[in-house]
Design a protein around this motif. Structure first.
Motif, mmCIF file in Angstrom:
data_model
loop_
_atom_site.group_PDB
_atom_site.id
_atom_site.type_symbol
_atom_site.label_atom_id
_atom_site.label_comp_id
_atom_site.label_asym_id
_atom_site.label_seq_id
_atom_site.Cartn_x
_atom_site.Cartn_y
_atom_site.Cartn_z
ATOM 1 N N ASN A 99 11.735 48.435 36.820
ATOM 2 C CA ASN A 99 12.824 47.610 36.296
ATOM 3 C C ASN A 99 14.059 48.470 36.029
ATOM 4 O O ASN A 99 15.192 48.086 36.356
ATOM 5 N N GLN A 100 13.851 49.661 35.458
ATOM 6 C CA GLN A 100 14.973 50.553 35.164
ATOM 7 C C GLN A 100 15.623 51.068 36.444
ATOM 8 O O GLN A 100 16.857 51.129 36.552
ATOM 9 N N THR A 101 14.797 51.434 37.420
ATOM 10 C CA THR A 101 15.337 51.900 38.699
ATOM 11 C C THR A 101 16.185 50.819 39.354
ATOM 12 O O THR A 101 17.283 51.078 39.867
ATOM 13 N N TYR A 102 15.678 49.601 39.318
ATOM 14 C CA TYR A 102 16.403 48.474 39.903
ATOM 15 C C TYR A 102 17.736 48.248 39.182
ATOM 16 O O TYR A 102 18.774 48.040 39.829
ATOM 17 N N THR A 103 17.713 48.314 37.865
ATOM 18 C CA THR A 103 18.946 48.134 37.088
ATOM 19 C C THR A 103 19.966 49.211 37.426
ATOM 20 O O THR A 103 21.164 48.928 37.578
ATOM 21 N N ASP A 104 19.508 50.448 37.560
ATOM 22 C CA ASP A 104 20.415 51.546 37.911
ATOM 23 C C ASP A 104 21.026 51.332 39.293
ATOM 24 O O ASP A 104 22.218 51.626 39.514
ATOM 25 N N MET A 105 20.242 50.822 40.223
ATOM 26 C CA MET A 105 20.751 50.569 41.573
ATOM 27 C C MET A 105 21.818 49.473 41.557
ATOM 28 O O MET A 105 22.852 49.588 42.230
ATOM 29 N N PHE A 126 0.771 42.310 31.842
ATOM 30 C CA PHE A 126 0.934 40.981 31.261
ATOM 31 C C PHE A 126 0.739 40.988 29.742
ATOM 32 O O PHE A 126 1.153 40.049 29.059
ATOM 33 N N ASN A 127 0.117 42.020 29.223
ATOM 34 C CA ASN A 127 -0.118 42.094 27.784
ATOM 35 C C ASN A 127 1.004 42.817 27.039
ATOM 36 O O ASN A 127 0.916 42.991 25.827
ATOM 37 N N GLU A 128 2.035 43.228 27.768
ATOM 38 C CA GLU A 128 3.172 43.904 27.154
ATOM 39 C C GLU A 128 4.345 42.933 27.025
ATOM 40 O O GLU A 128 4.485 41.991 27.811
ATOM 41 N N PHE A 129 5.193 43.200 26.031
ATOM 42 C CA PHE A 129 6.425 42.434 25.863
ATOM 43 C C PHE A 129 7.597 43.392 26.069
ATOM 44 O O PHE A 129 7.742 44.365 25.319
ATOM 45 N N TYR A 130 8.391 43.115 27.070
ATOM 46 C CA TYR A 130 9.487 44.010 27.430
ATOM 47 C C TYR A 130 10.800 43.509 26.829
ATOM 48 O O TYR A 130 10.979 42.316 26.581
ATOM 49 N N SER A 131 11.702 44.450 26.610
ATOM 50 C CA SER A 131 12.968 44.094 25.950
ATOM 51 C C SER A 131 14.105 44.959 26.482
ATOM 52 O O SER A 131 14.009 46.193 26.475
ATOM 53 N N GLY A 132 15.162 44.290 26.911
ATOM 54 C CA GLY A 132 16.339 45.026 27.347
ATOM 55 C C GLY A 132 17.113 45.603 26.178
ATOM 56 O O GLY A 132 17.700 46.679 26.273
ATOM 57 N N PHE A 133 17.128 44.896 25.055
ATOM 58 C CA PHE A 133 17.845 45.374 23.872
ATOM 59 C C PHE A 133 17.223 46.658 23.330
ATOM 60 O O PHE A 133 17.916 47.546 22.850
ATOM 61 N N GLU A 134 15.916 46.740 23.393
ATOM 62 C CA GLU A 134 15.219 47.916 22.872
ATOM 63 C C GLU A 134 14.970 48.965 23.957
ATOM 64 O O GLU A 134 14.278 49.954 23.711
ATOM 65 N N LYS A 135 15.530 48.733 25.147
ATOM 66 C CA LYS A 135 15.360 49.656 26.273
ATOM 67 C C LYS A 135 13.880 49.861 26.601
ATOM 68 O O LYS A 135 13.466 50.953 27.008
ATOM 69 N N ARG A 136 13.093 48.805 26.414
ATOM 70 C CA ARG A 136 11.670 48.882 26.714
ATOM 71 C C ARG A 136 11.418 48.093 27.998
ATOM 72 O O ARG A 136 11.155 46.892 27.987
ATOM 73 N N VAL A 137 11.537 48.787 29.110
ATOM 74 C CA VAL A 137 11.353 48.172 30.422
ATOM 75 C C VAL A 137 10.461 49.078 31.259
ATOM 76 O O VAL A 137 10.254 50.253 30.934
#
Length: 303
Positions: free
Chosen positions: A233-239, A218-229
């Motif tokens: 989340n990445q495994t799910y996106t690949d699927m 909860f203390n992290e900020f994730y970003s798809g543009f910066e590939k910070r997931v």
């Protein structure tokens, strides 16, 4: 192969195609022959075109019927016209198109079920709404009253701030929905049911939904543009991408089927016309007619 000569057709052709010796230019013998040959060629083309399209020619086949056959089942119009090699090509293309479409649709559906199950296990609405509540609590002036929460360490030693389970429920969710888009990069509304859009958003927009994955903090900020997931989340996106890729290939199979139907129908028309023309045989000779030398153009129909 037997052949017969249509007397009526011959008379019409003779009257139309006879070239009186006196009508030809008074030019040397070689050029006269060339002139007559040109007349023969032009008349032959006209007669063949007319006769090939006529249903009165014994043994001829319907072009319209051939086109309809191949439009329905590619290759059948070619079979009807006796073009067996082309019939085999279009039939095999049809089979291949259906095989690709069915196979990759099945793969896409299997992968679709797989990523949905993965999301149901690894992504939580409870964590999502708890994260919204936590973000609200960090504001100097919370937009709505903050619901009581507790700090929890996840199985991945990440920090969560989860709403008290004795408090969390549909009414709390309805209140949190009012401020769902009030934070930076929160631009979507989570559907109330697990629709296709629901499964798309939770993987595609980690800025808003990324903190609800099981391996998120909860203390992290994730970003798809910066590939910070997170890895989940990445495994799910690949699927999901794999599923979409399979459906794309299935779509190419459908497109190939459509093109095959159109081309086969067009070719069936030409194949049938060629078949009808092969029934015809043009004959040509010079002979005397009513005491004059004329070019005689005849039409033989092969049966």
């Amino acid at each position: 192969m037997k052949s017969f000569r249509s007397t009526a057709m011959l008379v019409v052709i003779c009257l139309f195609g006879a070239v009186h010796a006196g009508d030809a230019p008074e030019i040397p013998g070689k050029e006269t022959l060339l002139y007559r040959q040109k007349v023969k060629s032009e008349l032959a083309k006209a007669v063949q075109a007319e006769a090939a399209g006529s249903q009165s020619v014994p043994g001829s086949k319907s072009i319209a019927r051939a086109v309809l056959f191949s439009a329905a089942v590619p290759g059948t119009g070619q079979l009807y016209a006796g073009a067996y090699l082309k019939a085999g090509f279009f039939l095999l293309t049809e089979i291949a198109g259906w095989a690709v479409n069915i196979h990759y649709n099945n793969l896409g559906n299997d992968k679709d079920r797989e990523f949905r199950q993965f999301a149901d296990e690894k992504w939580s609405e409870y964590r999502y709404w708890s994260y919204i509540n936590y973000r609200n609590s960090q504001l100097a002036n919370p937009k709505i009253p903050v619901y009581p929460y507790r700090e929890v360490k996840s199985p991945f030693n990440k920090t969560w701030f989860l709403i008290d389970e004795n408090v969390f429920g549909p009414d709390v969710v309805d209140q949190l929905r009012q401020i769902e888009n009030d934070f930076p990069h929160f631009t979507h509304i989570l559907p109330r049911t697990k629709t296709q859009q629901y499964y798309e958003m939770i993987g595609k927009y980690p800025e808003q939904f990324g903190n609800a994955w099981e391996d998120a903090d909860f203390n992290e900020f994730y970003s798809g543009f910066e590939k910070r997931v997170t890895p989940y989340n990445q495994t799910y996106t690949d699927m999901r991408n794999a599923s979409n890729h399979f459906f794309d290939i299935a779509g190419y199979g459908s497109m190939a089927l459509l093109i095959n139907h159109v081309i086969s129908a067009i070719d069936a028309g030409f194949s049938t016309r060629s078949y009808n023309r092969r029934l015809l045989q043009m004959t040509y000779r010079n002979q005397y007619y009513r005491g004059e030398l004329v070019n005689m153009l005849g039409l033989a129909i092969n049966l």
